[in-house]
Structures are given as C-alpha cells and as structure tokens.
Design a protein around this motif. Sequence first.
Motif: not given
Length: 339
Positions: A310-330
Amino acid sequence: MALQIRNIHKSFNGQVALERIDLDVGGAEFVCLLGPSGCGKTTLLRIVAGLMAADGGSITLGGKDLASVPARDRGFGIVFQSYSLFPHMTVAQNVAYGLRIRGTDGAATARRVAALLDRVKLPAFAQRYPGELSGGQQQRVAIARALAVNPSLLLLDEPLSALDARVRADLRRELREVQRSLGIPTLMVTHDQEEAMSMADTIVCMNHGRIEQHGAPKALYEQPRTRFVADFMGHSNLLPAAQAQRLVPALPALPQGLAAGDALLCVRPERVRLADAAAAQVATLATVTDVGFLGSIQRVRALWGGIEVLAETSSAVPLSVGQSVPLAIGADDCHWVHA
C-alpha cells in the motif's frame, strides 16, 4: 495539578475491563485515551470522574487521594458525546448552572458566562435555547459549561464524534486552543486516531483493558512497538521478515530482544516511493492493482512478487491499474514491530 493513576483495575462479571493501569497526566497536559470500542478507555475515564468505582488501585490529583471524594466534589469539568444541556434553560443559564449551585454572586456569574461565551465564539447566542442551536454550537455550550467552574481537571468522553467532519475539525482546533490558554490538565477518550494525533500531547493507545503504548503522537506513529499500535495509528504495510528481506534491499537491524520470527516490518504508505525516476535504478518493478483518489493524495495498491504493498502519493502523479511502476523502500522508511 498532576493526575496520577496507579494500579487501577476493574472487572465486570469476571471479564477484565481494566488491567493494572498506571498513567500520569501533567499539570497542563492534554492526554488522549485512544482505542477501539471495548478497550476500557471510557471505563477508565468514568473511574477518574468518580462515576464508577474501581476494584483496586489509587487515583490522586495534586497529591490528594480521590478514593473517598464523590464525583460532585471532585471539581472536574466533564463533557460527554451527548451534549446533555438543559433544554428549558437558555445558553447563558446552562453555562451559569455550575456557578449558581456553588453560590457565586450574580455579577461575577454574568461576567464569567460572558467571557466563556466569547471564548467559544457564541457571544450572540446567550438567550437562545439548546433546541435553536446546531450540534456544534450545543457542544460549544457544553464545553463552556464545563469550564465555568474553573475545573481542576477536564474530562472529555468522545465530545466531537456526533458532529460532521468539517465542524469536528474546526471544534477540535478551538477546544485545543482553549485548553492550552487555560492550562487545564485534560483527559479525553476517542477512537479517532486523527483526532488524537491532532490534539494530544500524549496518546495512550489501549487494547483489551491494557495500555499497549503511550507517548507523543509522532513517536507512536513513526515508532509503534506492536502490530496493534501500528494498525490502529494509521495505515501500514506489515511484512514478515521473509517477505521484508525480498522487498527491502537494506533492512534496519532488529531491536534487541526481538527475534525475526516475532517481528513484522512496518512501512507507512507515504514512505513507499512509486514512479520515482531518481530511485528507478535501485527499485523493483511493481504492478498497480488499485488507485483510490483522496483529493490531494491517492492511495495505491501495487503487487510485487506476490506481495501487496500500500502506497500514498500525490494525486498529480499519473497512475492507472495495470501500470508497471518502480517501487523503492529504504532502511529509513521502515520500522520493526512485535507481531
């Protein structure tokens, strides 16, 4: 005056409601008892108020033992979820009630009532009746009535839960300002973690009649000790050690005394970085499975190797279901808790 609660316990028909509670409320501190229904928070408040007897333990205020002091003589201000105003009395008469039964003279009472109505932003409503007020206005009157007698302790039992969201947000800010300005020690019951975090100096997170953890709101949110606190203090990803090792390249060290089999990695959604070009070279690729629009932010669920994050990000970032995105946790984005 400081409130001290020591070894308070209470059972009902053999069922433990409070289990050996120890708690301090400082001289001008705002403390929130936070937890789900049935966790014991209202029982504890009622025992402090003198409305219910404990099975054992002690409560002192300014060093004075309250065991033999009846509720009416404790000098506390109490505000309940239901406004409990006298419908046949005007706003001014409701606020003045406690002063009148204490024999305060008329001129002093009138000055005190006027000052309090001004403080709770109702100076023009003195001659109205409760039935002519909105819910938020009635709760302001209840707060003014509780403050009228200069209480040594203010007790609040979910005073804002019956109000709509906007009124509740405005009133919590105003109530906190009044409490700060008067310097009254305050104990408030709530099940709303946002309310607790925005108002309290100290949050006492309760579960099954016990204190799971207490401390400053930021400490409980960023460094929960148990799964319950991590879950109750907001959204979180809770990953077993085996999953955490796959997803997070550099894990923080386990706290001393916590075995890997008893540990969960807690990652708050806002600490999960998605679609971050700068981090893309060290991130894994995840697939977006759900996007929830929440105004200024969006809550995103993404799947990586069978692990849902589960992630939260700005609504200005265009994201859609099925999209592949980089995911990083430090390592700085997560914290171990006891399972």
